[in-house]
Each structure stands twice: as C-alpha cells, then as structure tokens.
Design a protein around this motif. Structure first.
Motif, PDB file in Angstrom:
ATOM      1  N   ARG A 121       0.857  -1.179   0.000  1.00  0.00           N
ATOM      2  CA  ARG A 121       0.000   0.000   0.000  1.00  0.00           C
ATOM      3  C   ARG A 121       0.898   1.236   0.000  1.00  0.00           C
ATOM      4  O   ARG A 121       1.813   1.350   0.814  1.00  0.00           O
ATOM      5  N   ARG A 122       0.612   2.128  -0.935  1.00  0.00           N
ATOM      6  CA  ARG A 122       1.318   3.412  -0.993  1.00  0.00           C
ATOM      7  C   ARG A 122       0.322   4.487  -0.632  1.00  0.00           C
ATOM      8  O   ARG A 122      -0.676   4.679  -1.311  1.00  0.00           O
ATOM      9  N   CYS A 123       0.577   5.164   0.474  1.00  0.00           N
ATOM     10  CA  CYS A 123      -0.302   6.218   0.947  1.00  0.00           C
ATOM     11  C   CYS A 123       0.230   7.557   0.443  1.00  0.00           C
ATOM     12  O   CYS A 123       1.441   7.783   0.433  1.00  0.00           O
ATOM     13  N   THR A 124      -0.674   8.438   0.042  1.00  0.00           N
ATOM     14  CA  THR A 124      -0.262   9.738  -0.498  1.00  0.00           C
ATOM     15  C   THR A 124      -0.293  10.856   0.540  1.00  0.00           C
ATOM     16  O   THR A 124      -0.121  12.014   0.177  1.00  0.00           O
ATOM     17  N   CYS A 125      -0.488  10.515   1.838  1.00  0.00           N
ATOM     18  CA  CYS A 125      -0.445  11.583   2.846  1.00  0.00           C
ATOM     19  C   CYS A 125       0.968  12.171   2.866  1.00  0.00           C
ATOM     20  O   CYS A 125       1.920  11.569   2.345  1.00  0.00           O
ATOM     21  N   THR A 126       1.110  13.337   3.446  1.00  0.00           N
ATOM     22  CA  THR A 126       2.408  14.006   3.410  1.00  0.00           C
ATOM     23  C   THR A 126       3.492  13.202   4.128  1.00  0.00           C
ATOM     24  O   THR A 126       4.638  13.155   3.667  1.00  0.00           O
ATOM     25  N   PHE A 127       3.156  12.540   5.235  1.00  0.00           N
ATOM     26  CA  PHE A 127       4.171  11.762   5.952  1.00  0.00           C
ATOM     27  C   PHE A 127       4.664  10.591   5.114  1.00  0.00           C
ATOM     28  O   PHE A 127       5.864  10.406   4.925  1.00  0.00           O
ATOM     29  N   CYS A 128       3.740   9.781   4.622  1.00  0.00           N
ATOM     30  CA  CYS A 128       4.140   8.593   3.854  1.00  0.00           C
ATOM     31  C   CYS A 128       4.852   8.967   2.563  1.00  0.00           C
ATOM     32  O   CYS A 128       5.782   8.285   2.143  1.00  0.00           O
ATOM     33  N   THR A 129       4.419  10.067   1.936  1.00  0.00           N
ATOM     34  CA  THR A 129       5.083  10.516   0.713  1.00  0.00           C
ATOM     35  C   THR A 129       6.525  10.895   0.991  1.00  0.00           C
ATOM     36  O   THR A 129       7.438  10.483   0.278  1.00  0.00           O
ATOM     37  N   LYS A 130       6.739  11.672   2.037  1.00  0.00           N
ATOM     38  CA  LYS A 130       8.112  12.084   2.359  1.00  0.00           C
ATOM     39  C   LYS A 130       8.958  10.918   2.852  1.00  0.00           C
ATOM     40  O   LYS A 130      10.159  10.876   2.628  1.00  0.00           O
ATOM     41  N   ARG A 131       8.341   9.961   3.534  1.00  0.00           N
ATOM     42  CA  ARG A 131       9.068   8.791   4.026  1.00  0.00           C
ATOM     43  C   ARG A 131       9.413   7.845   2.882  1.00  0.00           C
ATOM     44  O   ARG A 131      10.414   7.143   2.926  1.00  0.00           O
ATOM     45  N   GLY A 132       8.563   7.764   1.864  1.00  0.00           N
ATOM     46  CA  GLY A 132       8.815   6.861   0.741  1.00  0.00           C
ATOM     47  C   GLY A 132       8.514   5.413   1.058  1.00  0.00           C
ATOM     48  O   GLY A 132       9.048   4.503   0.418  1.00  0.00           O
ATOM     49  N   ALA A 133       7.654   5.197   2.034  1.00  0.00           N
ATOM     50  CA  ALA A 133       7.372   3.832   2.480  1.00  0.00           C
ATOM     51  C   ALA A 133       6.330   3.147   1.601  1.00  0.00           C
ATOM     52  O   ALA A 133       5.472   3.789   1.012  1.00  0.00           O
ATOM     53  N   LEU A 134       6.442   1.836   1.536  1.00  0.00           N
ATOM     54  CA  LEU A 134       5.386   0.965   1.022  1.00  0.00           C
ATOM     55  C   LEU A 134       4.962   0.120   2.213  1.00  0.00           C
ATOM     56  O   LEU A 134       5.798  -0.517   2.857  1.00  0.00           O
ATOM     57  N   TRP A 135       3.672   0.114   2.517  1.00  0.00           N
ATOM     58  CA  TRP A 135       3.169  -0.517   3.731  1.00  0.00           C
ATOM     59  C   TRP A 135       2.468  -1.830   3.443  1.00  0.00           C
ATOM     60  O   TRP A 135       1.895  -2.012   2.384  1.00  0.00           O
ATOM     61  N   ALA A 136       2.483  -2.700   4.434  1.00  0.00           N
ATOM     62  CA  ALA A 136       1.671  -3.920   4.434  1.00  0.00           C
ATOM     63  C   ALA A 136       1.040  -4.033   5.813  1.00  0.00           C
ATOM     64  O   ALA A 136       1.718  -3.843   6.831  1.00  0.00           O
ATOM     65  N   SER A 137      -0.250  -4.324   5.840  1.00  0.00           N
ATOM     66  CA  SER A 137      -0.930  -4.543   7.115  1.00  0.00           C
ATOM     67  C   SER A 137      -0.482  -5.871   7.698  1.00  0.00           C
ATOM     68  O   SER A 137      -0.285  -6.849   6.980  1.00  0.00           O
ATOM     69  N   VAL A 138      -0.342  -5.893   9.013  1.00  0.00           N
ATOM     70  CA  VAL A 138       0.114  -7.082   9.721  1.00  0.00           C
ATOM     71  C   VAL A 138      -1.082  -7.727  10.416  1.00  0.00           C
ATOM     72  O   VAL A 138      -1.753  -7.075  11.208  1.00  0.00           O
ATOM     73  N   PRO A 139      -1.349  -8.997  10.129  1.00  0.00           N
ATOM     74  CA  PRO A 139      -2.402  -9.684  10.883  1.00  0.00           C
ATOM     75  C   PRO A 139      -2.050  -9.692  12.377  1.00  0.00           C
ATOM     76  O   PRO A 139      -0.867  -9.736  12.736  1.00  0.00           O
ATOM     77  N   PRO A 140      -3.046  -9.634  13.250  1.00  0.00           N
ATOM     78  CA  PRO A 140      -2.770  -9.615  14.697  1.00  0.00           C
ATOM     79  C   PRO A 140      -1.836 -10.743  15.121  1.00  0.00           C
ATOM     80  O   PRO A 140      -1.995 -11.887  14.724  1.00  0.00           O
ATOM     81  N   GLY A 141      -0.828 -10.379  15.913  1.00  0.00           N
ATOM     82  CA  GLY A 141       0.109 -11.355  16.453  1.00  0.00           C
ATOM     83  C   GLY A 141       1.185 -11.826  15.496  1.00  0.00           C
ATOM     84  O   GLY A 141       1.967 -12.714  15.837  1.00  0.00           O
ATOM     85  N   GLN A 142       1.282 -11.239  14.303  1.00  0.00           N
ATOM     86  CA  GLN A 142       2.229 -11.722  13.296  1.00  0.00           C
ATOM     87  C   GLN A 142       3.496 -10.875  13.184  1.00  0.00           C
ATOM     88  O   GLN A 142       4.319 -11.115  12.318  1.00  0.00           O
ATOM     89  N   LEU A 143       3.651  -9.865  14.050  1.00  0.00           N
ATOM     90  CA  LEU A 143       4.851  -9.035  14.077  1.00  0.00           C
ATOM     91  C   LEU A 143       5.556  -9.253  15.403  1.00  0.00           C
ATOM     92  O   LEU A 143       4.953  -9.143  16.461  1.00  0.00           O
TER      93      LEU A 143
END
Length: 121
Positions: free
Chosen positions: A24-46
C-alpha cells in the motif's frame, strides 16, 4: 516461515509470520516524504527482535505512531487506526510494516494499492 526486516544499521530488527501479498502506498504528506510501502500485519504476526526502546516513535497525529531507528533514521513499522474503515473507529489499532525494511523479499513483485491519504484524512 518468518521473514526478517530491519533498519539500515540493524539496531531495530523484527520478523513477520506471513507473506505480504499486496503493498500500500499512501499519499499523505508523511508517507510521501518517508517513501514507504506498507503492508498490514495480521494480529500477532509481528515480533520485535530488539527491545522496543531501540525504536523511536513519531506521531504527526495523536492516533498515529510511526517507529524508526534513532541511530540510522530508517522507518520500520507503525501502529495506526485503519483510516480506510467505514465507519472509522479511532480505537481499533492496526500494525503495518514498511516493506522496504524487509530483508531478502521481492517487493517489486507485489501489486501496489494507492490510498489517497492526502485527501481522505
């Protein structure tokens, strides 16, 4: 099979017990400046492999906690509400990982969903 990830210097390390299928690529200002690509973590999997104190949290909004290494500055994971949920519930936290922090994982093979965070929140 656990997949490991870390910041650049290795001081903040974690592992996940699932194989991400989308990014997931979020276009909010934080995620844009960070350059992150995100993945949601199922509960207990991190799992953090280093003390939580080795990761510093930043929150540009009191509901968001984005963790990064205080030594090298690399972002690793976040805890935020699910901003896309309808109806929105600020108390239901989700964990996400920065896919770019994973070791030996081909993120280019994942389909990327774009979330219009700049305009949604």
């Amino acid at each position: 099979m656990a997949i490991q990830g870390s910041c650049h210097c290795g001081k903040t390390r974690f592992e996940i017990d699932f194989v991400p299928r989308t990014a997931r690529r979020c276009t909010c200002t934080f995620c844009t400046k960070r350059g992150a690509l995100w993945a949601s973590v199922p509960p207990g999997q991190l799992r953090l492999l280093t003390p939580r104190e080795d990761a510093t949290a930043y929150g540009h909004n009191p509901l968001n906690r984005h963790y990064f290494c205080a030594t090298c500055g690399c972002g690793t994971f976040s805890e935020t509400p699910d901003w896309t949920a309808q109806p929105f519930d600020p108390d239901s936290l989700q964990q996400t990982i920065n896919l770019r922090a994973l070791d030996d994982f081909d993120i280019d093979a994942l389909p990327v969903e774009v979330i219009d965070g700049r305009n949604l929140w």
